[in-house]
Design an enzyme around this catalytic site. Structure first.
Site, PDB file in Angstrom:
ATOM      1  N   LYS A 107     -76.215 -10.041  37.540  1.00 54.27           N
ATOM      2  CA  LYS A 107     -77.349 -10.213  38.457  1.00 54.27           C
ATOM      3  C   LYS A 107     -77.706 -11.692  38.573  1.00 54.27           C
ATOM      4  O   LYS A 107     -77.263 -12.511  37.754  1.00 54.27           O
ATOM      5  CB  LYS A 107     -78.554  -9.413  37.946  1.00 54.27           C
ATOM      6  CG  LYS A 107     -79.100  -9.920  36.621  1.00 54.27           C
ATOM      7  CD  LYS A 107     -80.059  -8.941  35.977  1.00 54.27           C
ATOM      8  CE  LYS A 107     -80.562  -9.477  34.653  1.00 54.27           C
ATOM      9  NZ  LYS A 107     -81.164  -8.447  33.825  1.00 54.27           N
TER      10      LYS A 107
ATOM     11  N   ARG B  75     -91.698  -1.116  31.896  1.00 58.25           N
ATOM     12  CA  ARG B  75     -91.413  -1.659  33.236  1.00 58.25           C
ATOM     13  C   ARG B  75     -90.959  -0.500  34.110  1.00 58.25           C
ATOM     14  O   ARG B  75     -91.778   0.226  34.627  1.00 58.25           O
ATOM     15  CB  ARG B  75     -90.349  -2.770  33.112  1.00 58.25           C
ATOM     16  CG  ARG B  75     -90.092  -3.548  34.368  1.00 58.25           C
ATOM     17  CD  ARG B  75     -89.181  -4.743  34.140  1.00 58.25           C
ATOM     18  NE  ARG B  75     -87.868  -4.396  33.616  1.00 58.25           N
ATOM     19  CZ  ARG B  75     -86.905  -5.266  33.311  1.00 58.25           C
ATOM     20  NH1 ARG B  75     -87.127  -6.556  33.437  1.00 58.25           N
ATOM     21  NH2 ARG B  75     -85.750  -4.873  32.861  1.00 58.25           N
TER      22      ARG B  75
ATOM     23  N   HIS C 172     -83.974  -0.036  27.645  1.00 56.30           N
ATOM     24  CA  HIS C 172     -83.881  -1.502  27.561  1.00 56.30           C
ATOM     25  C   HIS C 172     -84.824  -2.023  26.474  1.00 56.30           C
ATOM     26  O   HIS C 172     -85.879  -1.450  26.227  1.00 56.30           O
ATOM     27  CB  HIS C 172     -84.249  -2.090  28.932  1.00 56.30           C
ATOM     28  CG  HIS C 172     -83.926  -3.538  29.100  1.00 56.30           C
ATOM     29  ND1 HIS C 172     -82.744  -4.118  28.675  1.00 56.30           N
ATOM     30  CD2 HIS C 172     -84.627  -4.551  29.669  1.00 56.30           C
ATOM     31  CE1 HIS C 172     -82.747  -5.406  28.974  1.00 56.30           C
ATOM     32  NE2 HIS C 172     -83.880  -5.698  29.571  1.00 56.30           N
TER      33      HIS C 172
ATOM     34  N   ARG D  87     -74.378  -3.561  27.586  1.00 58.27           N
ATOM     35  CA  ARG D  87     -74.759  -4.262  28.823  1.00 58.27           C
ATOM     36  C   ARG D  87     -75.040  -5.738  28.581  1.00 58.27           C
ATOM     37  O   ARG D  87     -76.146  -6.211  28.809  1.00 58.27           O
ATOM     38  CB  ARG D  87     -76.040  -3.657  29.415  1.00 58.27           C
ATOM     39  CG  ARG D  87     -76.018  -2.224  29.848  1.00 58.27           C
ATOM     40  CD  ARG D  87     -77.244  -1.908  30.711  1.00 58.27           C
ATOM     41  NE  ARG D  87     -78.491  -2.324  30.091  1.00 58.27           N
ATOM     42  CZ  ARG D  87     -79.266  -1.551  29.339  1.00 58.27           C
ATOM     43  NH1 ARG D  87     -78.911  -0.298  29.104  1.00 58.27           N
ATOM     44  NH2 ARG D  87     -80.382  -2.021  28.815  1.00 58.27           N
TER      45      ARG D  87
ATOM     46  N   TYR E  31     -92.605 -42.314  38.942  1.00 57.12           N
ATOM     47  CA  TYR E  31     -93.958 -41.859  39.304  1.00 57.12           C
ATOM     48  C   TYR E  31     -94.856 -41.737  38.077  1.00 57.12           C
ATOM     49  O   TYR E  31     -94.412 -41.322  37.011  1.00 57.12           O
ATOM     50  CB  TYR E  31     -93.887 -40.485  39.962  1.00 57.12           C
ATOM     51  CG  TYR E  31     -93.230 -40.474  41.320  1.00 57.12           C
ATOM     52  CD1 TYR E  31     -93.799 -41.147  42.395  1.00 57.12           C
ATOM     53  CD2 TYR E  31     -92.053 -39.771  41.514  1.00 57.12           C
ATOM     54  CE1 TYR E  31     -93.185 -41.115  43.646  1.00 57.12           C
ATOM     55  CE2 TYR E  31     -91.439 -39.734  42.763  1.00 57.12           C
ATOM     56  CZ  TYR E  31     -92.014 -40.408  43.820  1.00 57.12           C
ATOM     57  OH  TYR E  31     -91.417 -40.381  45.056  1.00 57.12           O
TER      58      TYR E  31
ATOM     59  N   CYS F 184     -87.649 -37.134  39.372  1.00 53.65           N
ATOM     60  CA  CYS F 184     -88.105 -37.048  40.764  1.00 53.65           C
ATOM     61  C   CYS F 184     -87.429 -35.865  41.456  1.00 53.65           C
ATOM     62  O   CYS F 184     -86.674 -35.136  40.832  1.00 53.65           O
ATOM     63  CB  CYS F 184     -87.776 -38.332  41.514  1.00 53.65           C
ATOM     64  SG  CYS F 184     -88.292 -39.834  40.658  1.00 53.65           S
ATOM     65  N   MET F 185     -87.696 -35.709  42.750  1.00 51.39           N
ATOM     66  CA  MET F 185     -87.143 -34.554  43.459  1.00 51.39           C
ATOM     67  C   MET F 185     -85.620 -34.584  43.471  1.00 51.39           C
ATOM     68  O   MET F 185     -84.964 -33.583  43.196  1.00 51.39           O
ATOM     69  CB  MET F 185     -87.699 -34.517  44.882  1.00 51.39           C
ATOM     70  CG  MET F 185     -87.346 -33.237  45.620  1.00 51.39           C
ATOM     71  SD  MET F 185     -88.048 -33.182  47.270  1.00 51.39           S
ATOM     72  CE  MET F 185     -89.768 -32.818  46.932  1.00 51.39           C
ATOM     73  N   ASP F 186     -85.046 -35.757  43.757  1.00 51.45           N
ATOM     74  CA  ASP F 186     -83.591 -35.864  43.874  1.00 51.45           C
ATOM     75  C   ASP F 186     -82.972 -36.914  42.959  1.00 51.45           C
ATOM     76  O   ASP F 186     -81.784 -37.161  43.035  1.00 51.45           O
ATOM     77  CB  ASP F 186     -83.213 -36.210  45.324  1.00 51.45           C
ATOM     78  CG  ASP F 186     -83.668 -35.137  46.291  1.00 51.45           C
ATOM     79  OD1 ASP F 186     -83.075 -34.055  46.279  1.00 51.45           O
ATOM     80  OD2 ASP F 186     -84.645 -35.387  47.027  1.00 51.45           O
TER      81      ASP F 186
END
Ligand SMILES: *Cc1c(COP(=O)(O)O)cnc(C)c1O
Length: 377
Positions: A41, A139, A168, A223, A267, A314-316
């Site tokens: 998954k 759940r 589970h 599993r 930053y 930072c972002m990138d």
């Protein structure tokens, strides 16, 4: 599929040979009593569901487990013929897809079983289900005390085959007493079913911790998810099994410069140079799944040495304090997760620094880096 473009040197490497090694380790632990349902998954925990599953078919996987119909259909369309169990519930109106794509549905209610039965009857087919039992996860699933009634009702539906029953563990890594109690309650239920002449072929409860640390939970199907990818669910399980990390996360130095004493980096000016140093700027940031909470904490490997992230991620982009590391050049490979020389950085190490679990970090890096390189050495 290249989210940041082909020309940005930041990528994930997936070592399919390591995946095979981990699968064999699982087989060794469970022996030939239990079959192996590989949990793939969330795009195989960020490792690339289709490529990973194709490799696992070759390794001898028996079953696949996914979270959604979309994932299962993607596997079918890529040519995977093995049985696929949808671990999560689905809305009743999508019952048809389960039958059309020959999938197996995890079931907690009679209503979904009826929807599957109706559709299967119209098509002249049989829908396969595994009944989900709640022994403490709280759940999905029917509480174990009421499960016999549900199984009896579903058993009456002519176009349904109850192929499996499962439960589970919420805390196999932290609470042995509770987990053993769950296994006992599940065993008791199976005995009660047998007394009522109900024999369900597959009985399963072991996630990765179950596979490694609870032999009593193996039953006849296991599993594993996380451990397939060479990640330990818990540090103290390392001596019990030797796993090899499948995912590496790499980038290259984009730029370097000298930082005089007293200057700050990034930053918020959270990094101050206590002495003259140099930094390297890397084309990787939190939009690549390199979590911002790792700012000033994570280390990277560069020229075989560990060096720390300087200032905010930072972002990138991110900066590294080179701290006297000589001869670093633009284009040098930098390892964020993985091995370089004698050093290695694991997902477990970064997740711990980030105050999260390796599952989340693997998903985060995988999801944000479609720039994947599959190796099979
Ligand atoms: C995700 C999942 C697993 C796999 O768990 P790991 O800890 O990754 O081994 C097993 N069973 C169910 C129901 C799951 O949702």
């Amino acid at each position: 599929m290249q989210n940041k473009g082909l020309f940005r040197p930041t990528w994930v490497e997936i070592d399919l040979a390591a995946l095979e090694h981990n699968f064999k380790q699982i087989k060794k632990l469970v022996g030939n009593k239990a079959k192996v349902l590989c949990v793939v998954k969330a795009d195989a925990y960020g490792h690339g569901m289709v490529e990973v599953s194709k490799k696992l078919v070759k390794c001898g996987a028996d079953y696949f487990g996914v979270a959604s119909i979309d994932e299962a259909i993607k596997l079918r369309k890529s040519g995977i013929k093995l049985p696929i169990l949808i671990l999560e519930l689905i809305p009743d109106e999508h019952a048809g897809s389960i039958v059309d794509y020959n999938l197996t549905q995890g079931i907690s209610t009679e209503k979904l079983a009826q929807s599957l039965n109706n559709y299967a009857r119209k098509k002249g087919k049989i829908a396969k289900v595994h009944i989900k039992i709640d022994t403490g996860m709280g759940r999905l699933g029917v509480w174990h005390e009421g499960a016999l009634e549900l199984v009896k009702k579903i058993k009456k539906l002519k176009n349904i085959k109850i192929e499996g029953i499962y439960t589970h563990f919420p805390c196999a890594d932290t609470d042995r007493f509770f987990t053993n109690h769950q296994v006992r309650n599940f065993d008791t239920l199976i005995k009660r079913l047998n007394k009522n002449n109900i024999d369900i072929p597959f009985r399963h409860c072991a996630n990765s911790v179950g596979v490694i640390d609870y032999k009593c939970s193996h039953l006849n199907l296991v599993r594993p998810g996380l451990m397939l990818y060479g990640i330990y669910p818990k540090e103290n399980l390392r001596p019990k099994i030797e796993l090899q990390p499948v995912m590496s996360f790499k980038t290259k130095v984009l730029f370097t410069k000298k930082i005089p004493q007293g200057r700050t980096v990034s930053y918020g000016r959270t990094y101050i140079a206590r002495r003259p140093t140099s930094i390297a700027t890397l084309p990787v940031g939190y939009s690549d799944g390199y979590l911002r909470v790792l700012s000033n904490k994570a280390e990277v490997l560069i020229k075989g040495a560990r060096r720390k992230i300087a200032g905010r991620i930072c972002m990138d982009q991110s900066m590294v304090d080179l701290n006297n590391l000589k001869n670093v050049s633009i284009g040098d490979e930098v390892v964020l997760v993985g091995k370089q020389g004698k050093e290695k950085i694991t997902l477990e190490e970064l997740a711990s620094l980030a105050g999260t679990i390796s599952y989340e970090l693997a998903c985060s890096i995988g999801k944000n880096n479609s720039n994947r390189l599959f190796k099979n050495t």
